[in-house]
Scaffold this motif. Structure first.
Motif, mmCIF file in Angstrom:
data_model
loop_
_atom_site.group_PDB
_atom_site.id
_atom_site.type_symbol
_atom_site.label_atom_id
_atom_site.label_comp_id
_atom_site.label_asym_id
_atom_site.label_seq_id
_atom_site.Cartn_x
_atom_site.Cartn_y
_atom_site.Cartn_z
ATOM 1 N N ILE A 1 -22.579 -18.568 19.323
ATOM 2 C CA ILE A 1 -22.074 -18.295 18.073
ATOM 3 C C ILE A 1 -20.501 -17.528 17.985
ATOM 4 O O ILE A 1 -19.371 -17.842 17.619
ATOM 5 C CB ILE A 1 -22.870 -17.685 16.832
ATOM 6 C CG1 ILE A 1 -23.988 -18.418 16.860
ATOM 7 C CG2 ILE A 1 -22.216 -17.137 15.727
ATOM 8 C CD1 ILE A 1 -25.325 -17.612 16.045
ATOM 9 N N TYR A 2 -20.876 -16.556 18.497
ATOM 10 C CA TYR A 2 -19.539 -15.542 18.641
ATOM 11 C C TYR A 2 -18.703 -15.754 19.758
ATOM 12 O O TYR A 2 -17.540 -15.327 19.616
ATOM 13 C CB TYR A 2 -20.110 -14.034 18.693
ATOM 14 C CG TYR A 2 -20.858 -13.554 17.784
ATOM 15 C CD1 TYR A 2 -20.583 -13.623 16.378
ATOM 16 C CD2 TYR A 2 -22.589 -13.124 17.809
ATOM 17 C CE1 TYR A 2 -21.380 -13.098 15.318
ATOM 18 C CE2 TYR A 2 -23.167 -13.064 16.924
ATOM 19 C CZ TYR A 2 -22.646 -12.901 15.494
ATOM 20 O OH TYR A 2 -23.377 -12.570 14.435
ATOM 21 N N PHE A 3 -19.082 -16.439 20.808
ATOM 22 C CA PHE A 3 -17.687 -16.779 21.727
ATOM 23 C C PHE A 3 -17.441 -18.114 21.437
ATOM 24 O O PHE A 3 -16.169 -18.325 21.505
ATOM 25 C CB PHE A 3 -18.005 -16.209 23.105
ATOM 26 C CG PHE A 3 -16.824 -16.803 23.939
ATOM 27 C CD1 PHE A 3 -15.785 -15.828 23.897
ATOM 28 C CD2 PHE A 3 -16.916 -17.765 24.856
ATOM 29 C CE1 PHE A 3 -14.493 -16.117 24.600
ATOM 30 C CE2 PHE A 3 -15.667 -18.398 25.376
ATOM 31 C CZ PHE A 3 -14.542 -17.500 25.239
ATOM 32 N N THR A 4 -18.270 -19.001 21.714
ATOM 33 C CA THR A 4 -18.010 -20.868 21.974
ATOM 34 C C THR A 4 -17.207 -20.817 20.500
ATOM 35 O O THR A 4 -16.150 -21.459 20.517
ATOM 36 C CB THR A 4 -19.261 -21.287 22.251
ATOM 37 O OG1 THR A 4 -19.892 -20.654 23.552
ATOM 38 C CG2 THR A 4 -18.709 -22.877 22.472
ATOM 39 N N GLU A 5 -18.032 -20.684 19.374
ATOM 40 C CA GLU A 5 -17.517 -21.054 17.927
ATOM 41 C C GLU A 5 -16.216 -20.142 17.512
ATOM 42 O O GLU A 5 -15.211 -20.813 17.551
ATOM 43 C CB GLU A 5 -18.716 -21.192 16.907
ATOM 44 C CG GLU A 5 -19.577 -22.254 17.286
ATOM 45 C CD GLU A 5 -20.668 -22.065 16.238
ATOM 46 O OE1 GLU A 5 -20.478 -21.686 15.123
ATOM 47 O OE2 GLU A 5 -21.520 -22.650 16.291
ATOM 48 N N ALA A 6 -16.452 -18.790 17.451
ATOM 49 C CA ALA A 6 -15.579 -18.167 16.889
ATOM 50 C C ALA A 6 -14.341 -17.950 17.980
ATOM 51 O O ALA A 6 -13.198 -17.858 17.477
ATOM 52 C CB ALA A 6 -15.944 -16.545 16.532
ATOM 53 N N GLY A 7 -14.643 -17.598 19.202
ATOM 54 C CA GLY A 7 -13.524 -17.597 20.110
ATOM 55 C C GLY A 7 -12.819 -18.724 20.271
ATOM 56 O O GLY A 7 -11.442 -18.883 20.674
ATOM 57 N N GLY A 8 -13.496 -19.926 20.386
ATOM 58 C CA GLY A 8 -12.797 -21.264 20.418
ATOM 59 C C GLY A 8 -11.841 -21.384 19.117
ATOM 60 O O GLY A 8 -10.638 -21.843 19.466
ATOM 61 N N ALA A 9 -12.202 -20.939 18.058
ATOM 62 C CA ALA A 9 -11.090 -21.252 16.813
ATOM 63 C C ALA A 9 -10.040 -20.203 17.260
ATOM 64 O O ALA A 9 -8.949 -20.595 16.882
ATOM 65 C CB ALA A 9 -11.731 -20.794 15.625
ATOM 66 N N LEU A 10 -10.252 -18.927 17.664
ATOM 67 C CA LEU A 10 -9.014 -18.195 18.027
ATOM 68 C C LEU A 10 -8.171 -18.587 18.755
ATOM 69 O O LEU A 10 -6.920 -18.549 18.746
ATOM 70 C CB LEU A 10 -9.969 -17.011 18.560
ATOM 71 C CG LEU A 10 -8.796 -15.715 19.307
ATOM 72 C CD1 LEU A 10 -7.845 -15.027 18.133
ATOM 73 C CD2 LEU A 10 -9.553 -14.506 19.774
ATOM 74 N N PHE A 11 -8.615 -19.184 20.202
ATOM 75 C CA PHE A 11 -7.985 -19.777 21.254
ATOM 76 C C PHE A 11 -7.229 -20.947 20.723
ATOM 77 O O PHE A 11 -5.985 -21.304 21.089
ATOM 78 C CB PHE A 11 -8.592 -19.686 22.349
ATOM 79 C CG PHE A 11 -8.862 -18.451 23.041
ATOM 80 C CD1 PHE A 11 -7.736 -17.830 23.769
ATOM 81 C CD2 PHE A 11 -9.856 -17.738 23.138
ATOM 82 C CE1 PHE A 11 -7.839 -16.465 24.250
ATOM 83 C CE2 PHE A 11 -10.062 -16.500 23.570
ATOM 84 C CZ PHE A 11 -8.958 -15.932 24.321
ATOM 85 N N ALA A 12 -7.572 -21.750 19.609
ATOM 86 C CA ALA A 12 -6.927 -22.638 19.147
ATOM 87 C C ALA A 12 -5.936 -22.449 18.342
ATOM 88 O O ALA A 12 -4.710 -23.182 18.466
ATOM 89 C CB ALA A 12 -8.113 -23.713 18.437
ATOM 90 N N ASP A 13 -5.887 -21.490 17.802
ATOM 91 C CA ASP A 13 -4.873 -20.685 16.967
ATOM 92 C C ASP A 13 -3.579 -20.023 17.926
ATOM 93 O O ASP A 13 -2.616 -20.074 17.547
ATOM 94 C CB ASP A 13 -5.428 -19.540 16.121
ATOM 95 C CG ASP A 13 -4.351 -18.905 15.288
ATOM 96 O OD1 ASP A 13 -3.710 -19.755 14.558
ATOM 97 O OD2 ASP A 13 -4.552 -17.688 14.892
ATOM 98 N N LEU A 14 -4.007 -19.627 19.083
ATOM 99 C CA LEU A 14 -3.330 -19.242 19.944
ATOM 100 C C LEU A 14 -2.631 -20.181 20.836
ATOM 101 O O LEU A 14 -1.455 -19.877 21.366
ATOM 102 C CB LEU A 14 -3.831 -17.926 20.915
ATOM 103 C CG LEU A 14 -4.250 -16.718 20.085
ATOM 104 C CD1 LEU A 14 -5.242 -15.905 21.042
ATOM 105 C CD2 LEU A 14 -3.184 -15.980 19.696
ATOM 106 N N ALA A 15 -2.829 -21.386 20.874
ATOM 107 C CA ALA A 15 -2.724 -22.398 21.489
ATOM 108 C C ALA A 15 -0.952 -22.529 21.134
ATOM 109 O O ALA A 15 -0.087 -23.090 21.928
ATOM 110 C CB ALA A 15 -3.234 -23.646 21.486
ATOM 111 N N ARG A 16 -0.500 -22.302 19.847
ATOM 112 C CA ARG A 16 0.885 -22.453 19.620
ATOM 113 C C ARG A 16 1.884 -21.787 20.274
ATOM 114 O O ARG A 16 2.880 -21.842 20.337
ATOM 115 C CB ARG A 16 0.961 -22.790 18.256
ATOM 116 C CG ARG A 16 0.804 -21.106 17.523
ATOM 117 C CD ARG A 16 0.612 -21.032 15.900
ATOM 118 N NE ARG A 16 -0.294 -20.054 15.545
ATOM 119 C CZ ARG A 16 0.383 -19.154 14.712
ATOM 120 N NH1 ARG A 16 1.824 -18.968 14.514
ATOM 121 N NH2 ARG A 16 -0.250 -18.066 14.332
#
Lengths: 119, 505
Positions: free
Chosen positions: B298-313
């Motif tokens: 929950i806290y890394f794979t999902e939440a962290g995944g969203a964060l790093f998707a955001d930082l990809a730009r």
């Protein structure tokens, strides 16, 4: 890699061999017997014979395990610092090539640990 | 004639006076000399005004918020003490999680206060300087309120009497201690990436949510209230973490590889430290919240995944070895608990084999691995303990040069075999537990050859003596009370007496 720092950055390592009162650190792991949670670390005299290492040191560390007395030492496989290795029991640790912070791993074929769980 | 009173300033204006209004460029000395630390790391800043303050708090508003929270917190702490709140917890085994928190985590709050005070001096931009100074005060408040919340347990339970002393000396506490030492001895931008971003933003939910919901599930209202009181501070700290990353990435593209390397490093160091939380969740809470595997998903794979998707730009990739860390979530808690079970004679808390229903819960939560690798071992240990032969490991373990955890982690694709890595540096060998730790060593070996590894220090004779009893005395342990198996411990005896008394009443 160069160090990113505000000035000269050189320090003595904390674990140089001369800090261990004539001993050298030896790391030991009995493979696939994870009842002992991790490899152990012992300061040993480099002149200790390898035979004494097996009979005294290893039995001191591992004899609580029910598999220990079943070990056939002639069949044991060894590695020293990542390379296959056949110890000479009559020679010292140093003459067998063990240095400070060497890692010795040994496998005992046929022994599968607590209830076959590799513990 | 009365002068017309000036109108009071609005909150925005007051904030701007507090920050921008108090900053100026020096003239007697060059700015580079006054702020010598904020450019040696290679981070290029063109415009310090580009910093957007993540929280616009003036000092008066800050004091007001915090004092209201304190009033509530101390009212709850008082009532917890007056009503013998410790009798309402699920089981005395729970207190061991508190012991781990007080000795392992609370001293980090103090380290954070020191770290933020330091970097709060070092930035030439006034925005980040004020943000860091405010966070430094928060951190000091956290360590105080934690000590106050948990001190009630110290009246009845063992192992809670010497947290700061133990933090500086005890072998497993060198894991969190060295984590923060590493961060505080880095430059100010790396410090913020490590603590504000990797720790407080990416991983904090894996530390605080489990501890605080664990406390709630197990009847520990004092700790729950502390958690609530800290929560709004943590929210501010998280926004600071994200802001510093965006600030560095937006200022100059040459900053990107530096920031990426710090993220990789501090993600890995953070997950290693969270090992302690993993075993707390799966083994130490009598009433369980969720498994470590579930928390990670929950806290890394999902939440962290969203964060790093955001930082990809910005060109930022997810942390290196995140895939290995995700595999580890399946094994981490079992391997960590086993380390402490092996060496609980040298720990300031108790360990035990879980009850049968608890083992069943673990089998259910880890269907692919628990029965195969871990349950037979725990059942054997239980049998040995019941036969009067409680297993302890009598030889000190090999430690990882970087994370300082005993080398008890296996290859994640082969959970029967310990994972080994080694580096050579200036004619000496340095062993690490994983590729993540090896990369960290190899990039800055000069830093990690200085690691104060507890096992090596004991063998050098720097920890009170040569016998294990000497070392434990040097740790300030009350032998036979703070350490050893839970079953038969003074904690358990006292708890059982209270329960018997309650039944009679």
């Amino acid at each position: 890699m160069s160090v990113t720092s505000i000035g000269k950055y050189e320090f003595e390592p904390l674990d140089k061999q001369e800090n261990f009162h004539g001993n050298q650190l030896t790391y030991i792991n009995w493979e696939q017997h994870l009842l002992f949670c991790a490899p152990v670390c012992l300061p040993l005299p480099p002149e200790m014979p390898f035979g004494a290492f097996v009979q005294e040191v290893l039995s001191g560390v591992y004899s609580k395990h029910p598999d220990f007395e079943k070990i056939d030492w002639d069949a044991a496989k060894w590695t020293l610092d990542g390379a296959d290795f056949t110890p000479d029991l009559g020679k010292s640790l140093a003459d067998n090539g063990l240095g400070h912070k060497s890692l010795i791993r040994f496998w005992t074929p046929g022994l599968k640990g607590i209830a076959g769980s590799h513990s | 004639m009365a002068e017309k009173r000036k109108k009071k300033m609005g909150i925005k204006q007051r904030y701007s006076m507090l920050t921008r209004g108090l900053g100026w460029d020096t003239t007697y000395q060059p700015m580079d000399k006054v702020f010598p630390y904020d450019n040696y790391e290679g981070i290029i800043i063109h415009d310090w005004e580009g910093w957007e303050d993540p929280f616009r708090l003036t000092m008066d508003a800050y004091w007001k918020f915090q004092s209201e929270k304190e009033k509530k917190l101390y009212a709850v702490i008082d009532s917890f003490a007056q009503n013998n709140g410790h009798l309402g917890i699920t089981d005395a085994r729970y207190v061991n999680a508190i012991k781990l928190f007080l000795t392992g985590v609370s001293p980090l709050e103090y380290q954070a206060a020191r770290g933020f005070t330091h970097v709060g001096r070092q930035f030439r931009g006034v925005g980040p300087r004020v943000a860091c100074q405010m966070q430094a005060i928060d951190e000091l408040r956290h360590v105080q309120t934690q000590v106050h919340s948990m001190s009630h347990y110290n009246k009845y339970f063992d192992g809670l009497h010497s947290a700061p002393h133990m933090h500086d000396r005890v072998w497993y506490l060198s894991v969190p201690k060295s984590f923060f030492d590493d961060a505080r001895t880095a430059g100010p931008f790396e410090f913020l990436t490590s603590i504000s971003f990797a720790f407080e933003y990416v991983l904090t939910n894996l530390l605080f949510v489990p501890f605080m919901s664990g406390a709630a599930f197990n009847g520990d209202m004092a700790t729950v209230t502390f958690g609530f009181s800290a929560q709004s501070d943590e929210a501010r700290h998280m926004t600071l973490g994200l802001e510093v990353i965006k600030f560095m990435l937006e200022q100059d593209e040459r900053n990107i590889p530096i920031v990426q390397r710090w993220m990789d490093k501090w993600f890995w160091r953070g997950t290693r430290m969270l090992t302690l939380v993993a075993m707390m969740m799966d083994y130490m809470l009598p009433k369980r919240v969720m498994s470590w595997r579930e928390a990670w998903d929950i806290y890394f794979t999902e939440a962290g995944g969203a964060l790093f998707a955001d930082l990809a730009r910005y060109g930022i990739k997810p942390p290196k070895y995140a895939d290995i860390a995700t595999k580890e979530a399946e094994h981490l808690s079992h391997q960590a608990w086993h380390i402490f079970y092996n060496y609980t004679h040298a720990a300031a808390f108790h360990t035990w084999v879980p009850e049968k229903e608890e083992l069943d819960w673990l089998s259910e939560k880890y269907p692919d691995t628990f029965d195969k690798y871990y349950r037979p071992r725990l059942e054997y240990l239980d049998k040995e303990e019941k036969a009067g032969r409680r297993f302890y490991n009598d030889t000190l373990p090999m430690l990882c040069q970087v994370c300082q955890i005993p080398m008890g982690f296996t290859d994640m694709d082969d959970p029967k075999t310990i994972s080994f890595e080694v580096s050579e540096y200036k004619d000496d060998k340095y062993h690490t537990c994983s590729l993540g730790c090896k990369d960290i060593f190899d990039y800055e070996p000069e830093k990690y050859v200085q690691a104060w590894l507890p096992v090596h220090q004991i063998y050098q004779g720097n920890c009170g003596g040569t016998e294990i009893e000497d070392v434990l005395k040097w740790y300030n342990f009350n032998m036979g009370a703070d350490n050893m198996e839970y079953k038969g411990s003074p904690d358990q005896k006292l708890w059982d007496e209270w329960q018997a008394h309650r039944k009679k009443a």
